[in-house]
Every structure is written in C-alpha cells, then in structure tokens.
Design an enzyme around this catalytic site. Structure first.
Site, PDB file in Angstrom:
ATOM      1  N   ASP A   1     -22.261  34.409   8.019  1.00 50.55           N
ATOM      2  CA  ASP A   1     -21.556  34.804   6.802  1.00 50.55           C
ATOM      3  C   ASP A   1     -20.175  35.362   7.124  1.00 50.55           C
ATOM      4  OD1 ASP A   1     -21.274  35.085   4.103  1.00 50.55           O
ATOM      5  OD2 ASP A   1     -22.447  36.925   3.940  1.00 50.55           O
TER       6      ASP A   1
ATOM      7  N   ASN B   1     -25.545  27.730  -2.831  1.00 48.78           N
ATOM      8  CA  ASN B   1     -24.146  27.431  -2.500  1.00 48.78           C
ATOM      9  C   ASN B   1     -23.576  26.245  -3.297  1.00 48.78           C
ATOM     10  OD1 ASN B   1     -24.526  28.395   1.000  1.00 48.78           O
ATOM     11  ND2 ASN B   1     -23.647  29.578  -0.681  1.00 48.78           N
TER      12      ASN B   1
HETATM   13  C1  IPE Z   1     -25.865  32.985   2.668  1.00 46.77           C
HETATM   14  O1  IPE Z   1     -24.530  33.366   2.514  1.00 46.77           O
HETATM   15  C2  IPE Z   1     -25.953  31.517   2.860  1.00 46.77           C
HETATM   16  C3  IPE Z   1     -25.404  30.978   4.095  1.00 46.77           C
HETATM   17  C4  IPE Z   1     -24.936  31.678   5.091  1.00 46.77           C
HETATM   18  C5  IPE Z   1     -25.401  29.540   4.197  1.00 46.77           C
HETATM   19  P1  IPE Z   1     -23.870  33.562   1.085  1.00 46.77           P
HETATM   20  O2  IPE Z   1     -22.488  34.030   1.320  1.00 46.77           O
HETATM   21  O3  IPE Z   1     -24.021  32.334   0.287  1.00 46.77           O
HETATM   22  O4  IPE Z   1     -24.788  34.695   0.451  1.00 46.77           O
HETATM   23  P2  IPE Z   1     -24.470  35.774  -0.661  1.00 46.77           P
HETATM   24  O5  IPE Z   1     -23.923  35.020  -1.834  1.00 46.77           O
HETATM   25  O6  IPE Z   1     -23.471  36.693  -0.094  1.00 46.77           O
HETATM   26  O7  IPE Z   1     -25.761  36.436  -0.936  1.00 46.77           O
HETATM   27  C1  IPE Z   2     -20.660  31.642   5.121  1.00 49.22           C
HETATM   28  O1  IPE Z   2     -19.408  32.160   4.798  1.00 49.22           O
HETATM   29  C2  IPE Z   2     -20.718  30.138   5.038  1.00 49.22           C
HETATM   30  C3  IPE Z   2     -21.471  29.613   3.879  1.00 49.22           C
HETATM   31  C4  IPE Z   2     -22.133  30.326   3.033  1.00 49.22           C
HETATM   32  C5  IPE Z   2     -21.444  28.174   3.713  1.00 49.22           C
HETATM   33  P1  IPE Z   2     -18.967  32.413   3.282  1.00 49.22           P
HETATM   34  O2  IPE Z   2     -18.343  31.167   2.766  1.00 49.22           O
HETATM   35  O3  IPE Z   2     -20.106  32.918   2.499  1.00 49.22           O
HETATM   36  O4  IPE Z   2     -17.867  33.526   3.481  1.00 49.22           O
HETATM   37  P2  IPE Z   2     -17.693  34.860   2.614  1.00 49.22           P
HETATM   38  O5  IPE Z   2     -19.013  35.555   2.616  1.00 49.22           O
HETATM   39  O6  IPE Z   2     -17.279  34.440   1.252  1.00 49.22           O
HETATM   40  O7  IPE Z   2     -16.626  35.614   3.330  1.00 49.22           O
HETATM   41 MG    MG Z   3     -20.849  34.770   2.113  1.00 52.71          MG
END
Ligand code: IPE
Ligand code: IPE
Ligand code: MG
Length: 246
Positions: free
Chosen positions: A21, A69
């Site tokens: 993340d 997502n």
């Molecule tokens: C969790 O991260 C999913 C992945 C790392 C693929 P998200 O960024 O989507 O989760 P939330 O929205 O912060 O809970």
């Molecule tokens: C994790 O990084 C990757 C996926 C969930 C695909 P994020 O895209 O959630 O990055 P933040 O949490 O918005 O910084």
């Molecule tokens: Mg995230």
C-alpha cells in the site's frame, strides 16, 4: 548487513503475505500521477522476492488488486491492468532464472482477457519451479472467496458429493482459492494503514501482523528483514500458555 545477520533463518516464516500500500501517496509526494507510483512498486516486488528467497520463505503472497479496487477512476484501473500485463510478460524470464513458481488467488474470471491470458501462460510456464512461490492476489477479496467457497460447497452437497458432516475446517479450506497453500505466519502492511481491507480473513486467524510507515515503492530488502526480525521477537501461543510452548 544489519537485520539479516540477526535472523534465525531456520525459524523464518514459510509464508509471508503483504498488503502493498501507498503507491498513490508516494507518487503524489513527488508531484506525479498515481500510476507513476504503481510502476515503481514493481521494483519493490522484485526486491522483496529476492529477500524472501534469501530467508528460504516458500510462499510470498502479494495483494496486487482487490475486488474493491474496480471502484477507482477508470484511468487508474486501466493503467493497473496494463501494468500487470506488461510486468508479467517482462518478468517471466527472471522468474524462470530464479526458480519462482507463479500462482494467483482471486476471481481470475473477472480480469480482462489480456491479463488473464498473460497470467495463465506465466503460471503454466513456471509451474515446475520450486525455490519459492509468488502468489499474486488479483481481483481478490476474502468475502468474495468465502462466498464462492460456500456456493461450491452447497452445490457439492446438493449433488450428493459431500455430506453435511464432511464439512470440516480442512474441507472448507479445499474450496478456498488458497487451497494447498499454508496459512501465512506473517502479514505485512505498508504505508502506515492499520487495516486488513478484505485480505485473507480466514487464513490470518493466527498470523502475526507487522505494520510499517514505509510506502510500498520505497520498500526494500532491509524492510522485509526488519519485519521478519520483529516476527521472531513474538511468542505465538495459539490459545495456550507460555509454559506449554517449549
Ligand atoms: C488494499 O489497499 C488493496 C491492495 C493493496 C491491492 P487499498 O489501498 O485498496 O485499501 P484501502 O482502500 O486503503 O482500505
Ligand atoms: C497500493 O497503493 C496499490 C493498489 C491498491 C493497487 P495505493 O494505490 O492504494 O496507494 P495509496 O494508498 O492511495 O497511497
Ligand atoms: Mg491504498
């Protein structure tokens, strides 16, 4: 190096799961689009895989795309799918060289065809590798997985292939997409968030958690070693008392 020398490799986790993340925030911090962060995240996957191999970890599960997502802006979703196709195609050679077997958990049927094809080809090509297994959680969510398992179990019971009494914990596990994969001993989440976001709810019943402020594109070998060292400082009691564990 620092942390690695302190790790007892014979007691390292056999399965580490990671919620990668912070890509978006990392990109924003340097004035770029979110996809810029996702691109750099691929290098972190490569590094983590190398580090896990050094620790003789057998399974590394990476949360790459959740069912939820899909609700992100279309440009980001398309970019992520495109990155996935390109990365898998580009990495297969290196996976072969390093003895990495690729697997996936999640609803593969729901992925775009190009992505599914690339994935299936890489899985097929790497299936006999045995150094380490990289499990990509793609279009994965735990509630989807458990619902899917329930539907299949009910179907089996209706078809008289399974009786009510035969539905045990072990039997349920056979219907999960993680079938055959041991539960993770350690779960890492980067970017300072302290939540599970629908990841491996069944499988983490006794997993140790390690949270780090590091954003995923900055995650390197030392960060994995640090997490494993933290894990090794814990006492896993599985419902028992300390004295019973020796
Ligand atoms: C969790 O991260 C999913 C992945 C790392 C693929 P998200 O960024 O989507 O989760 P939330 O929205 O912060 O809970
Ligand atoms: C994790 O990084 C990757 C996926 C969930 C695909 P994020 O895209 O959630 O990055 P933040 O949490 O918005 O910084
Ligand atoms: Mg995230």
């Amino acid at each position: 190096m620092g942390y690695l020398s302190k790790i007892d490799i014979s007691k390292a986790p056999k399965h580490i799961a990671i919620i990668m993340d912070g890509n978006g925030r990392w990109a924003k911090k340097q004035g770029h689009e979110r996809l810029y962060g996702h691109n750099f995240g691929v290098e972190s996957v490569r590094e983590t895989l190398k580090a896990a191999k050094q620790l003789k970890v057998q399974y590394l599960t990476m949360y790459a795309f959740s069912t939820e997502n899909w609700n992100r802006p279309k440009d980001e979703v398309d970019g992520l799918m495109d990155l996935l196709v390109r990365s898998i195609a580009a990495e297969v050679g290196e996976l072969m060289e390093n003895g990495v077997r690729l697997m996936t958990i999640g609803d593969t049927e729901g992925l775009p065809e190009a992505c599914r094809n690339e994935l299936m080809e890489a899985i097929q090509q790497t299936k006999d590798n045995s150094e380490i297994t990289l499990v990509l959680a793609l279009n994965y969510s735990s509630r989807w997985e458990i619902t899917n398992a329930l539907q299949k179990i009910v179907k089996s019971v209706k078809a008289s292939e399974l009786t009510e009494e035969e539905i045990t914990i072990e039997k349920i596990e056979e219907f999960l997409t993680t079938r055959g994969i041991p539960d993770p001993e350690l779960l890492i989440r980067t970017s300072g968030e302290h939540r599970i976001s629908n990841f491996l709810l069944w499988q983490i019943a006794y997993t140790e958690f390690h949270f780090t402020e590091v954003l995923w594109p900055d995650f390197r070998e030392e960060d994995l070693f640090k997490a494993v060292l933290d894990y090794q400082s814990r006492e896993r009691r599985f419902g028992m008392v300390s004295e019973q564990l020796t």
